[in-house]
Motif scaffolding. Structure first.
Motif, PDB file in Angstrom:
ATOM      1  N   GLU A  32      33.475  30.795 101.144  1.00 31.06           N
ATOM      2  CA  GLU A  32      33.153  30.874  99.720  1.00 31.06           C
ATOM      3  C   GLU A  32      32.341  29.596  99.461  1.00 31.06           C
ATOM      4  O   GLU A  32      32.863  28.495  99.622  1.00 31.06           O
ATOM      5  CB  GLU A  32      34.446  30.880  98.906  1.00 31.06           C
ATOM      6  N   VAL A  33      31.061  29.739  99.120  1.00 29.47           N
ATOM      7  CA  VAL A  33      30.110  28.638  99.206  1.00 29.47           C
ATOM      8  C   VAL A  33      29.671  28.112  97.841  1.00 29.47           C
ATOM      9  O   VAL A  33      29.352  28.883  96.935  1.00 29.47           O
ATOM     10  CB  VAL A  33      28.860  29.088  99.997  1.00 29.47           C
ATOM     11  N   TYR A  34      29.625  26.770  97.749  1.00 20.26           N
ATOM     12  CA  TYR A  34      29.167  26.092  96.542  1.00 20.26           C
ATOM     13  C   TYR A  34      28.279  24.916  96.943  1.00 20.26           C
ATOM     14  O   TYR A  34      28.389  24.396  98.053  1.00 20.26           O
ATOM     15  CB  TYR A  34      30.360  25.535  95.741  1.00 20.26           C
ATOM     16  N   SER A  35      27.420  24.495  96.027  1.00 23.29           N
ATOM     17  CA  SER A  35      26.703  23.236  96.204  1.00 23.29           C
ATOM     18  C   SER A  35      26.571  22.587  94.842  1.00 23.29           C
ATOM     19  O   SER A  35      26.605  23.255  93.805  1.00 23.29           O
ATOM     20  CB  SER A  35      25.321  23.453  96.835  1.00 23.29           C
ATOM     21  N   ALA A  36      26.438  21.255  94.866  1.00 20.67           N
ATOM     22  CA  ALA A  36      26.337  20.517  93.600  1.00 20.67           C
ATOM     23  C   ALA A  36      25.743  19.147  93.872  1.00 20.67           C
ATOM     24  O   ALA A  36      25.677  18.683  95.006  1.00 20.67           O
ATOM     25  CB  ALA A  36      27.712  20.373  92.957  1.00 20.67           C
ATOM     26  N   GLY A  37      25.319  18.513  92.777  1.00 13.56           N
ATOM     27  CA  GLY A  37      24.782  17.165  92.858  1.00 13.56           C
ATOM     28  C   GLY A  37      25.569  16.220  91.979  1.00 13.56           C
ATOM     29  O   GLY A  37      26.321  16.635  91.098  1.00 13.56           O
ATOM     30  N   THR A  38      25.377  14.932  92.232  1.00 17.18           N
ATOM     31  CA  THR A  38      26.060  13.919  91.441  1.00 17.18           C
ATOM     32  C   THR A  38      25.230  13.509  90.219  1.00 17.18           C
ATOM     33  O   THR A  38      25.733  12.849  89.325  1.00 17.18           O
ATOM     34  CB  THR A  38      26.369  12.672  92.294  1.00 17.18           C
ATOM     35  N   GLU A  39      23.924  13.887  90.215  1.00 20.28           N
ATOM     36  CA  GLU A  39      23.044  13.583  89.089  1.00 20.28           C
ATOM     37  C   GLU A  39      22.263  14.839  88.704  1.00 20.28           C
ATOM     38  O   GLU A  39      21.972  15.678  89.557  1.00 20.28           O
ATOM     39  CB  GLU A  39      22.034  12.491  89.470  1.00 20.28           C
ATOM     40  N   GLU A  40      21.886  14.924  87.431  1.00 27.38           N
ATOM     41  CA  GLU A  40      21.090  16.063  86.971  1.00 27.38           C
ATOM     42  C   GLU A  40      19.689  16.011  87.568  1.00 27.38           C
ATOM     43  O   GLU A  40      19.156  14.933  87.845  1.00 27.38           O
ATOM     44  CB  GLU A  40      20.984  16.054  85.439  1.00 27.38           C
ATOM     45  N   TYR A  41      19.104  17.185  87.783  1.00 28.89           N
ATOM     46  CA  TYR A  41      17.731  17.292  88.293  1.00 28.89           C
ATOM     47  C   TYR A  41      17.156  18.589  87.743  1.00 28.89           C
ATOM     48  O   TYR A  41      17.882  19.577  87.605  1.00 28.89           O
ATOM     49  CB  TYR A  41      17.727  17.284  89.834  1.00 28.89           C
ATOM     50  N   PRO A  42      15.847  18.621  87.450  1.00 33.74           N
ATOM     51  CA  PRO A  42      15.296  19.788  86.752  1.00 33.74           C
ATOM     52  C   PRO A  42      15.141  21.063  87.575  1.00 33.74           C
ATOM     53  O   PRO A  42      15.187  22.155  87.015  1.00 33.74           O
ATOM     54  CB  PRO A  42      13.930  19.296  86.262  1.00 33.74           C
ATOM     55  N   GLU A  43      14.934  20.965  88.890  1.00 30.76           N
ATOM     56  CA  GLU A  43      14.666  22.175  89.671  1.00 30.76           C
ATOM     57  C   GLU A  43      14.964  21.977  91.142  1.00 30.76           C
ATOM     58  O   GLU A  43      15.068  20.854  91.620  1.00 30.76           O
ATOM     59  CB  GLU A  43      13.190  22.582  89.527  1.00 30.76           C
ATOM     60  N   VAL A  44      15.084  23.079  91.858  1.00 33.05           N
ATOM     61  CA  VAL A  44      15.159  23.023  93.313  1.00 33.05           C
ATOM     62  C   VAL A  44      13.735  22.749  93.803  1.00 33.05           C
ATOM     63  O   VAL A  44      12.770  23.297  93.271  1.00 33.05           O
ATOM     64  CB  VAL A  44      15.699  24.355  93.884  1.00 33.05           C
TER      65      VAL A  44
END
Length: 133
Positions: A32-44
């Protein structure tokens, strides 16, 4: 029951997104897969989307997510080599893949990173399968 895995990076705009896409593509039966960042960013990053399309994986609907967008507890916590200390997330296993960020570089760097991530995701899937036996 599937193992929960979270791929964590600073912006969730390149490496962790590719890892999420590979894991869903290759291991949806065990992960069951997730990804996330520690800071906001506008796009991949567009080059990340492009190199995944080259291998038949569509990331066009992906968008950067934050730690608050994923489960509070996972089985595997994988950091990408961000050079940051991630906030504590309860997990059974944590490792850092130490991957250089190809952002800002040529497309070849994105392809190399994509291929390294695929190898590591395959190893993670095998580990999950063994633990589930």
């Amino acid at each position: 029951m599937k193992k929960k895995v979270a791929f964590i990076c600073v912006h969730n705009s390149c490496r962790s997104q590719m890892a999420e896409a590979w894991a869903k593509h290759l291991g949806s039966d065990v992960l069951e897969v997730y990804s996330a960042g520690t800071e906001e960013y506008p796009e991949v990053k567009p080059k990340a989307v492009q190199v995944m399309e080259e291998v038949g994986i569509d990331m066009s609907g992906h968008y950067p997510k934050l730690l608050t967008d994923i489960p509070e507890e996972v089985d595997y916590l994988i950091t990408m080599g961000c050079g940051v200390v991630c906030p504590y997330i309860p997990c059974e296993h944590q490792e850092d893949w130490g991957l250089e960020d190809p952002s800002g570089g040529p497309i070849e760097g994105f392809r190399k990173t994509r291929d390294i991530i695929k190898e590591k995701v395959v190893e993670l899937i095998e580990k999950a399968k063994k633990e589930m036996e």
